[in-house]
Design an enzyme around this catalytic site. Sequence first.
Site, mmCIF file in Angstrom:
data_model
loop_
_atom_site.group_PDB
_atom_site.id
_atom_site.type_symbol
_atom_site.label_atom_id
_atom_site.label_comp_id
_atom_site.label_asym_id
_atom_site.label_seq_id
_atom_site.Cartn_x
_atom_site.Cartn_y
_atom_site.Cartn_z
ATOM 1 N N SER A 82 0.822 -1.214 0.000
ATOM 2 C CA SER A 82 0.000 0.000 0.000
ATOM 3 C C SER A 82 0.851 1.257 0.000
ATOM 4 O O SER A 82 1.994 1.267 0.443
ATOM 5 C CB SER A 82 -0.897 0.042 1.235
ATOM 6 O OG SER A 82 -1.677 -1.112 1.323
HETATM 7 N N1 SAH Z 1 0.120 -5.452 3.931
HETATM 8 C C1 SAH Z 1 0.907 -5.757 2.744
HETATM 9 C C2 SAH Z 1 0.162 -5.523 1.452
HETATM 10 C C3 SAH Z 1 -0.927 -6.520 1.281
HETATM 11 S S1 SAH Z 1 -1.541 -6.727 -0.349
HETATM 12 C C4 SAH Z 1 2.236 -5.036 2.737
HETATM 13 O O1 SAH Z 1 2.511 -4.247 3.655
HETATM 14 O O2 SAH Z 1 3.020 -5.287 1.826
HETATM 15 C C5 SAH Z 1 -2.838 -7.858 0.094
HETATM 16 C C6 SAH Z 1 -2.375 -9.244 0.418
HETATM 17 O O3 SAH Z 1 -3.512 -9.987 0.858
HETATM 18 C C7 SAH Z 1 -1.795 -10.004 -0.758
HETATM 19 O O4 SAH Z 1 -0.493 -10.412 -0.455
HETATM 20 C C8 SAH Z 1 -2.748 -11.203 -0.925
HETATM 21 O O5 SAH Z 1 -2.089 -12.395 -1.318
HETATM 22 C C9 SAH Z 1 -3.315 -11.325 0.468
HETATM 23 N N2 SAH Z 1 -4.588 -12.042 0.570
HETATM 24 C C10 SAH Z 1 -5.652 -12.055 -0.287
HETATM 25 N N3 SAH Z 1 -6.629 -12.858 0.174
HETATM 26 C C11 SAH Z 1 -6.188 -13.376 1.357
HETATM 27 C C12 SAH Z 1 -6.727 -14.276 2.308
HETATM 28 N N4 SAH Z 1 -7.957 -14.827 2.166
HETATM 29 N N5 SAH Z 1 -5.987 -14.582 3.406
HETATM 30 C C13 SAH Z 1 -4.749 -14.048 3.585
HETATM 31 N N6 SAH Z 1 -4.173 -13.190 2.716
HETATM 32 C C14 SAH Z 1 -4.879 -12.857 1.606
#
Ligand code: SAH
Length: 201
Positions: free
Chosen positions: A52
Amino acid sequence: MVAEQLIPHGVTDERVLRVMSEIPREEFLTGRARRHAYEDRALAIGCGQTISQPLVVALMTQSLSLRPESIALEIGTGSGYQAAILSRLCRRVITVEREPALAELASATLGRLGFINVEVAAGDGSLGWPADAPYDAILVACAARQVPAPLIDQLAEGGRLILPVQVIPEEPQDLRLYARNEGVVTYRSLFPVLFVPLRPG
Ligand code: SAH
């Protein structure tokens, strides 16, 4: 980044500003994205996912009102950057990532940088992480159609949960802050955001 992107846009919590200035965002990026580490935007982290924008990380963190003794749960570890920020403001962070490759890389990055109070788990975050519940703070970094019931169940009394809700398909999502007070869970809408979708397990 702190002076130009965060302070003018409503990040007022001194502790959040300090950790945002201390933690090197480039260490959570690879390849070409590294040179853009301090720009005001989301960046690719592999597996079609993104880290993000710094302002969104800061505002979401600030809204959780973390205390040094808090235990936090993050859903969507991605690069591990948001988990690193949370870890400097509370006692312990459990972060759940659906993509095993991302979970492994984030765990290695956090270990290399010395973040010893973060545990990365590979799994479906829509189930939360019952083993360490309840949580004082829950941050969901992917957009759900509605708040997953297990996350509400795992929110401690006095706790806060922040997540983007995809109210209308294809439209920006509604970033919502939930709170549990005297057993009653209420929420308020903060601002529109664009997160990758929360995908089923
Ligand atoms: N917080 C992260 C950015 C997250 S992007 C950072 O600081 O870099 C969103 C993430 O959510 C992705 O890596 C994706 O794979 C994950 N995601 C999507 N669905 C999910 C689920 N059901 N359980 C866990 N993670 C999930």
